[in-house]
Design an enzyme around this catalytic site. Structure first.
Site, PDB file in Angstrom:
ATOM      1  N   ASP A  45       4.417  -5.681 -18.702  1.00 42.95           N
ATOM      2  CA  ASP A  45       5.306  -5.723 -17.540  1.00 42.95           C
ATOM      3  C   ASP A  45       4.772  -6.733 -16.527  1.00 42.95           C
ATOM      4  O   ASP A  45       3.734  -6.514 -15.907  1.00 42.95           O
ATOM      5  CB  ASP A  45       5.384  -4.334 -16.890  1.00 42.95           C
ATOM      6  CG  ASP A  45       6.377  -4.324 -15.750  1.00 42.95           C
ATOM      7  OD1 ASP A  45       7.588  -4.377 -16.022  1.00 42.95           O
ATOM      8  OD2 ASP A  45       5.939  -4.316 -14.566  1.00 42.95           O
ATOM      9  N   TYR A  50       4.203 -11.439  -9.003  1.00 38.29           N
ATOM     10  CA  TYR A  50       2.787 -11.095  -9.255  1.00 38.29           C
ATOM     11  C   TYR A  50       1.946 -12.374  -9.387  1.00 38.29           C
ATOM     12  O   TYR A  50       0.726 -12.316  -9.439  1.00 38.29           O
ATOM     13  CB  TYR A  50       2.619 -10.248 -10.532  1.00 38.29           C
ATOM     14  CG  TYR A  50       3.376  -8.936 -10.562  1.00 38.29           C
ATOM     15  CD1 TYR A  50       3.926  -8.389  -9.405  1.00 38.29           C
ATOM     16  CD2 TYR A  50       3.543  -8.235 -11.751  1.00 38.29           C
ATOM     17  CE1 TYR A  50       4.631  -7.197  -9.446  1.00 38.29           C
ATOM     18  CE2 TYR A  50       4.239  -7.036 -11.796  1.00 38.29           C
ATOM     19  CZ  TYR A  50       4.789  -6.526 -10.633  1.00 38.29           C
ATOM     20  OH  TYR A  50       5.491  -5.346 -10.685  1.00 38.29           O
ATOM     21  N   LYS A  75      10.536 -10.283 -13.800  1.00 39.07           N
ATOM     22  CA  LYS A  75      11.528  -9.856 -12.799  1.00 39.07           C
ATOM     23  C   LYS A  75      11.865 -11.007 -11.857  1.00 39.07           C
ATOM     24  O   LYS A  75      10.996 -11.812 -11.541  1.00 39.07           O
ATOM     25  CB  LYS A  75      10.966  -8.682 -11.973  1.00 39.07           C
ATOM     26  CG  LYS A  75      10.326  -7.596 -12.823  1.00 39.07           C
ATOM     27  CD  LYS A  75       9.816  -6.427 -11.990  1.00 39.07           C
ATOM     28  CE  LYS A  75       9.022  -5.446 -12.845  1.00 39.07           C
ATOM     29  NZ  LYS A  75       7.581  -5.749 -12.892  1.00 39.07           N
ATOM     30  N   HIS A 108      14.139  -7.351  -9.248  1.00 36.08           N
ATOM     31  CA  HIS A 108      12.948  -6.620  -8.771  1.00 36.08           C
ATOM     32  C   HIS A 108      13.283  -5.558  -7.708  1.00 36.08           C
ATOM     33  O   HIS A 108      12.814  -4.432  -7.778  1.00 36.08           O
ATOM     34  CB  HIS A 108      11.923  -7.620  -8.223  1.00 36.08           C
ATOM     35  CG  HIS A 108      10.509  -7.143  -8.325  1.00 36.08           C
ATOM     36  ND1 HIS A 108       9.461  -7.955  -8.644  1.00 36.08           N
ATOM     37  CD2 HIS A 108       9.969  -5.916  -8.148  1.00 36.08           C
ATOM     38  CE1 HIS A 108       8.336  -7.260  -8.667  1.00 36.08           C
ATOM     39  NE2 HIS A 108       8.623  -6.021  -8.361  1.00 36.08           N
TER      40      HIS A 108
HETATM   41  P1  NAP Z   1      -0.966   2.416 -11.585  1.00 30.67           P
HETATM   42  O1  NAP Z   1      -0.820   1.977 -12.981  1.00 30.67           O
HETATM   43  O2  NAP Z   1      -0.294   3.635 -11.113  1.00 30.67           O
HETATM   44  O3  NAP Z   1      -2.513   2.522 -11.231  1.00 30.67           O
HETATM   45  C1  NAP Z   1      -3.375   1.423 -11.379  1.00 30.67           C
HETATM   46  C2  NAP Z   1      -4.660   1.718 -10.642  1.00 30.67           C
HETATM   47  O4  NAP Z   1      -5.292   2.839 -11.232  1.00 30.67           O
HETATM   48  C3  NAP Z   1      -5.643   0.585 -10.714  1.00 30.67           C
HETATM   49  O5  NAP Z   1      -6.360   0.566  -9.503  1.00 30.67           O
HETATM   50  C4  NAP Z   1      -6.548   0.958 -11.879  1.00 30.67           C
HETATM   51  O6  NAP Z   1      -7.837   0.439 -11.658  1.00 30.67           O
HETATM   52  C5  NAP Z   1      -6.554   2.467 -11.791  1.00 30.67           C
HETATM   53  N1  NAP Z   1      -6.605   3.117 -13.106  1.00 30.67           N
HETATM   54  C6  NAP Z   1      -5.908   2.792 -14.210  1.00 30.67           C
HETATM   55  N2  NAP Z   1      -6.137   3.672 -15.211  1.00 30.67           N
HETATM   56  C7  NAP Z   1      -6.993   4.583 -14.701  1.00 30.67           C
HETATM   57  C8  NAP Z   1      -7.598   5.739 -15.241  1.00 30.67           C
HETATM   58  N3  NAP Z   1      -7.356   6.131 -16.485  1.00 30.67           N
HETATM   59  N4  NAP Z   1      -8.451   6.452 -14.437  1.00 30.67           N
HETATM   60  C9  NAP Z   1      -8.705   6.041 -13.168  1.00 30.67           C
HETATM   61  N5  NAP Z   1      -8.153   4.961 -12.606  1.00 30.67           N
HETATM   62  C10 NAP Z   1      -7.305   4.230 -13.365  1.00 30.67           C
HETATM   63  O7  NAP Z   1      -0.569   1.279 -10.537  1.00 30.67           O
HETATM   64  P2  NAP Z   1       0.376   0.092 -10.274  1.00 30.67           P
HETATM   65  O8  NAP Z   1      -0.263  -1.183 -10.642  1.00 30.67           O
HETATM   66  O9  NAP Z   1       0.827   0.314  -8.881  1.00 30.67           O
HETATM   67  O10 NAP Z   1       1.675   0.305 -11.207  1.00 30.67           O
HETATM   68  C11 NAP Z   1       1.674   0.007 -12.571  1.00 30.67           C
HETATM   69  C12 NAP Z   1       2.589  -1.168 -12.901  1.00 30.67           C
HETATM   70  O11 NAP Z   1       3.919  -0.929 -12.473  1.00 30.67           O
HETATM   71  C13 NAP Z   1       2.227  -2.460 -12.149  1.00 30.67           C
HETATM   72  O12 NAP Z   1       1.059  -3.065 -12.636  1.00 30.67           O
HETATM   73  C14 NAP Z   1       3.478  -3.250 -12.337  1.00 30.67           C
HETATM   74  O13 NAP Z   1       3.539  -3.799 -13.640  1.00 30.67           O
HETATM   75  C15 NAP Z   1       4.532  -2.165 -12.142  1.00 30.67           C
HETATM   76  N6  NAP Z   1       4.999  -2.103 -10.720  1.00 30.67           N
HETATM   77  C16 NAP Z   1       6.304  -2.390 -10.463  1.00 30.67           C
HETATM   78  C17 NAP Z   1       6.789  -2.317  -9.163  1.00 30.67           C
HETATM   79  C18 NAP Z   1       8.225  -2.598  -8.918  1.00 30.67           C
HETATM   80  O14 NAP Z   1       8.620  -2.710  -7.754  1.00 30.67           O
HETATM   81  N7  NAP Z   1       9.027  -2.732  -9.933  1.00 30.67           N
HETATM   82  C19 NAP Z   1       5.941  -1.985  -8.091  1.00 30.67           C
HETATM   83  C20 NAP Z   1       4.616  -1.699  -8.383  1.00 30.67           C
HETATM   84  C21 NAP Z   1       4.159  -1.743  -9.689  1.00 30.67           C
HETATM   85  P3  NAP Z   1      -8.592  -0.421 -12.808  1.00 30.67           P
HETATM   86  O15 NAP Z   1      -7.761  -1.655 -13.014  1.00 30.67           O
HETATM   87  O16 NAP Z   1      -9.923  -0.674 -12.209  1.00 30.67           O
HETATM   88  O17 NAP Z   1      -8.629   0.465 -14.019  1.00 30.67           O
END
Ligand code: NAP
Length: 278
Positions: A45, A50, A75, A108
């Site tokens: 994704d 980004y 996106k 997005h």
């Molecule tokens: P997330 O996946 O909910 O969490 C990521 C965070 O958690 C990072 O800081 C990561 O650190 C940590 N982490 C990951 N696995 C872990 C585990 N097993 N135990 C402990 N910590 C862990 O966060 P997100 O990046 O906000 O969301 C995920 C994806 O959704 C994004 O990367 C993006 O592709 C998409 N997104 C889309 C939108 C939208 O508006 N459409 C908005 C936000 C995000 P480390 O890297 O150090 O492991």
């Protein structure tokens, strides 16, 4: 565990996507995406905003995995809404990714009434460009992100209906009515921030429930989304967590699901698509 979701046009999408938000463009991003593909992720994704599409593309090329086995999402970013801009933005993303077709293209964020009197028309014009690209075979599926029911309404009247809505979703934030609307309309719901951007990982209640299955809180949140028929997009740049986040082949008991479903929102960050000003 569910291995794929099927979109309303029959396209199969791998059931866990690898998130890339906040993974800064460059060597680290290339390494992280390569590690993810090596670990077994086949769904990445990405997004123009980004600023790491180039690294994602490089990792895809380096991976040695056949393009047809990968499912790549990007996106269109907010300033690029509208018919002409979307077409240009798509070409720019494809060039950075180094791909000749895309699997999934998403709007997005919806244009909203707070910023635009003609918000609905803007969304429809963006959608018209995406529909054309889809019909030309340049994209295998099209959808939206952060769209509420009233943003989706007009798009649902067009020839090609949205196939995906990517929304914030994790224990404590189920967006039940919106998820139900999407389900009824054959729109696959994807979970962004399935781990609450990491903020949920230290929650004692989640850790305790995860312990019932010999798993960690991250694995629990990923399994939680899947068990609710929502496609999670966990992000990690940590080599170990990249691997463990895929190891979610377990079933959460009904009792534990009830506790997770009743959790309060703990991340303190739930952007309202009608209120954002970006
Ligand atoms: P997330 O996946 O909910 O969490 C990521 C965070 O958690 C990072 O800081 C990561 O650190 C940590 N982490 C990951 N696995 C872990 C585990 N097993 N135990 C402990 N910590 C862990 O966060 P997100 O990046 O906000 O969301 C995920 C994806 O959704 C994004 O990367 C993006 O592709 C998409 N997104 C889309 C939108 C939208 O508006 N459409 C908005 C936000 C995000 P480390 O890297 O150090 O492991």
């Amino acid at each position: 565990m569910k291995k794929t979701f099927t979109l309303n046009n029959g396209v199969e999408i791998p059931a866990i996507g690898y998130g890339t938000w906040q993974t800064r463009d460059g060597e680290g991003a290339v390494e992280a995406v390569e590690a993810a593909i090596k670990a077994g992720y086949r769904h990445i994704d990405s997004a123009a905003c980004y600023h790491n599409e180039k690294s994602v593309g490089e990792a895809i090329k380096n991976s040695g995995v056949d393009r047809s086995e990968l499912f790549i999402t990007t996106k269109v970013w907010n300033p690029d809404r509208g018919y002409e801009n979307t077409k240009k933005a798509f070409e720019a993303s494809m060039e950075k990714l180094g791909l000749d077709y895309l699997d999934l293209y998403l709007i997005h964020w919806p244009a909203n009434a707070k910023q635009f009197d003609n918000w609905d028309e803007i969304n429809l014009e963006t959608w018209r460009a995406m529909t054309e690209l889809y019909k030309e075979g340049k994209i295998r599926a099209i959808g939206v992100s952060n769209f509420l029911e009233h943003h989706l309404a007009s798009l649902m009247q067009t020839e090609v209906k949205p196939m995906v809505n990517q929304i914030k979703y994790h224990p404590g934030l189920r967006q039940e009515a919106l998820v139900e609307y999407c389900r009824k309309n054959n729109i696959v719901v994807e979970a962004w921030s399935p781990l609450g951007s990491g903020k949920l990982m230290s929650d004692a209640a989640l850790q305790e429930i995860a312990g019932h299955y010999g798993k960690n809180a991250g694995q629990l949140c990923i399994a939680y989304a899947l068990q609710n028929d929502v496609l999670p997009l966990p992000k990690s740049t940590n080599p170990e967590r990249i691997v463990t986040n895929l190891d979610v082949d377990f079933v959460i008991s009904e009792e534990d699901m009830a506790v997770l479903n009743a959790m309060p929102e703990l991340t303190g960050n739930v952007p309202n698509p009608d209120e954002v000003d970006f």
